[in-house]
Design a protein around this motif. Sequence first.
Motif, short mmCIF file in Angstrom:
data_model
loop_
_atom_site.label_atom_id
_atom_site.label_comp_id
_atom_site.label_asym_id
_atom_site.label_seq_id
_atom_site.Cartn_x
_atom_site.Cartn_y
_atom_site.Cartn_z
N TRP A 10 27.62 36.76 31.74
CA TRP A 10 28.32 37.83 31.03
C TRP A 10 27.37 38.98 30.72
O TRP A 10 26.22 38.76 30.37
CB TRP A 10 28.92 37.29 29.74
N ILE A 11 27.88 40.20 30.83
CA ILE A 11 27.09 41.40 30.54
C ILE A 11 27.80 42.20 29.46
O ILE A 11 29.00 42.50 29.59
CB ILE A 11 26.92 42.26 31.81
N ALA A 12 27.08 42.55 28.39
CA ALA A 12 27.64 43.40 27.34
C ALA A 12 27.67 44.83 27.87
O ALA A 12 26.64 45.35 28.30
CB ALA A 12 26.81 43.31 26.07
N VAL A 13 28.86 45.46 27.86
CA VAL A 13 28.96 46.81 28.42
C VAL A 13 29.07 47.89 27.35
O VAL A 13 28.70 49.03 27.59
CB VAL A 13 30.13 46.92 29.43
N CYS A 14 29.62 47.56 26.17
CA CYS A 14 29.72 48.53 25.09
C CYS A 14 30.22 47.84 23.83
O CYS A 14 30.69 46.69 23.89
CB CYS A 14 30.64 49.69 25.46
N ILE A 19 35.59 52.22 22.27
CA ILE A 19 36.80 52.42 23.07
C ILE A 19 37.96 52.67 22.12
O ILE A 19 38.27 51.84 21.27
CB ILE A 19 37.11 51.19 23.96
N VAL A 20 38.60 53.81 22.26
CA VAL A 20 39.79 54.13 21.45
C VAL A 20 40.88 53.13 21.81
O VAL A 20 41.07 52.82 22.99
CB VAL A 20 40.24 55.58 21.74
N PRO A 21 41.61 52.60 20.81
CA PRO A 21 42.67 51.64 21.13
C PRO A 21 43.66 52.18 22.18
O PRO A 21 44.02 53.35 22.17
CB PRO A 21 43.38 51.43 19.79
N ASP A 22 44.03 51.30 23.10
CA ASP A 22 45.00 51.58 24.15
C ASP A 22 44.53 52.65 25.14
O ASP A 22 45.34 53.43 25.66
CB ASP A 22 46.37 51.92 23.55
N THR A 23 43.22 52.64 25.38
CA THR A 23 42.65 53.52 26.40
C THR A 23 41.57 52.74 27.16
O THR A 23 41.29 51.59 26.84
CB THR A 23 42.00 54.79 25.80
N GLY A 24 40.96 53.41 28.12
CA GLY A 24 39.91 52.79 28.90
C GLY A 24 38.67 53.65 28.96
O GLY A 24 38.69 54.84 28.64
N VAL A 25 37.57 53.02 29.36
CA VAL A 25 36.31 53.70 29.62
C VAL A 25 35.76 53.15 30.93
O VAL A 25 36.19 52.11 31.41
CB VAL A 25 35.28 53.49 28.49
N CYS A 26 34.81 53.86 31.49
CA CYS A 26 34.17 53.39 32.72
C CYS A 26 32.80 52.83 32.38
O CYS A 26 32.05 53.42 31.60
CB CYS A 26 34.04 54.54 33.71
N ALA A 27 32.47 51.68 32.95
CA ALA A 27 31.16 51.06 32.77
C ALA A 27 30.58 50.79 34.15
O ALA A 27 31.31 50.52 35.10
CB ALA A 27 31.29 49.76 31.98
N LEU A 28 29.27 50.85 34.24
CA LEU A 28 28.58 50.53 35.47
C LEU A 28 28.12 49.08 35.38
O LEU A 28 27.35 48.72 34.50
CB LEU A 28 27.39 51.47 35.68
N LEU A 29 28.62 48.26 36.28
CA LEU A 29 28.35 46.82 36.26
C LEU A 29 27.73 46.42 37.60
O LEU A 29 28.42 46.41 38.61
CB LEU A 29 29.66 46.08 36.02
N ASN A 30 26.43 46.17 37.59
CA ASN A 30 25.72 45.82 38.83
C ASN A 30 25.96 46.86 39.93
O ASN A 30 26.22 46.53 41.08
CB ASN A 30 26.11 44.43 39.33
N GLY A 31 25.93 48.14 39.55
CA GLY A 31 26.09 49.23 40.51
C GLY A 31 27.53 49.55 40.88
O GLY A 31 27.77 50.40 41.72
N ARG A 32 28.49 48.87 40.26
CA ARG A 32 29.91 49.08 40.57
C ARG A 32 30.61 49.66 39.34
O ARG A 32 30.40 49.19 38.23
CB ARG A 32 30.52 47.74 40.94
N GLN A 33 31.48 50.67 39.55
CA GLN A 33 32.24 51.24 38.45
C GLN A 33 33.40 50.30 38.08
O GLN A 33 34.20 49.94 38.94
CB GLN A 33 32.81 52.60 38.81
N VAL A 34 33.46 49.94 36.80
CA VAL A 34 34.51 49.06 36.30
C VAL A 34 35.25 49.78 35.18
O VAL A 34 34.62 50.36 34.29
CB VAL A 34 33.90 47.73 35.78
N SER A 62 40.02 54.29 34.89
CA SER A 62 39.67 54.23 33.47
C SER A 62 40.32 55.36 32.68
O SER A 62 40.45 55.27 31.46
CB SER A 62 38.16 54.26 33.27
N ARG A 63 40.75 56.41 33.36
CA ARG A 63 41.37 57.56 32.70
C ARG A 63 42.90 57.53 32.74
O ARG A 63 43.56 58.47 32.34
CB ARG A 63 40.87 58.86 33.34
#
Length: 115
Positions: A10-14, A19-34, A62-63
């Motif tokens: 497991w990786i902690a991303v933020c 993260i505002v409730p009921d929205t998304g954000v983009c995180a970089l996970l091992n070089g991949r956008q999640v 994520s948007r």
Amino acid sequence: MHQDLKLENWIAVCAIDQIVPDTGVCALLNGRQVAVFRIGSDQPRVFAIDNFDPNAQAAVLSRGLVGSLGERIVVASPIYKQHFDLESGECLEAPHHSVASYPARLEGGKVWIAP
């Protein structure tokens, strides 16, 4: 749901508060956008799917707008509005354009993703 995965995977991303409730954000996970989504505010749930929308050929999920279709929690892509199931990554209108989903959990006020 995915508690059987080893903790070292497991990786902690933020922090959940980032993260505002009921929205998304983009995180970089091992070089991949999640795309990481927070659903709810009092007892939030978190989900993670690929950020790349294969219908639009752009990294935009994520948007998108979060909502539900029946029992499914989905995000509508901001470009062509296809719906992606946040649990499975399935594209409801074009299943052949589904995306990967990732195990996600909340612990210690942080969002954790298993790649």
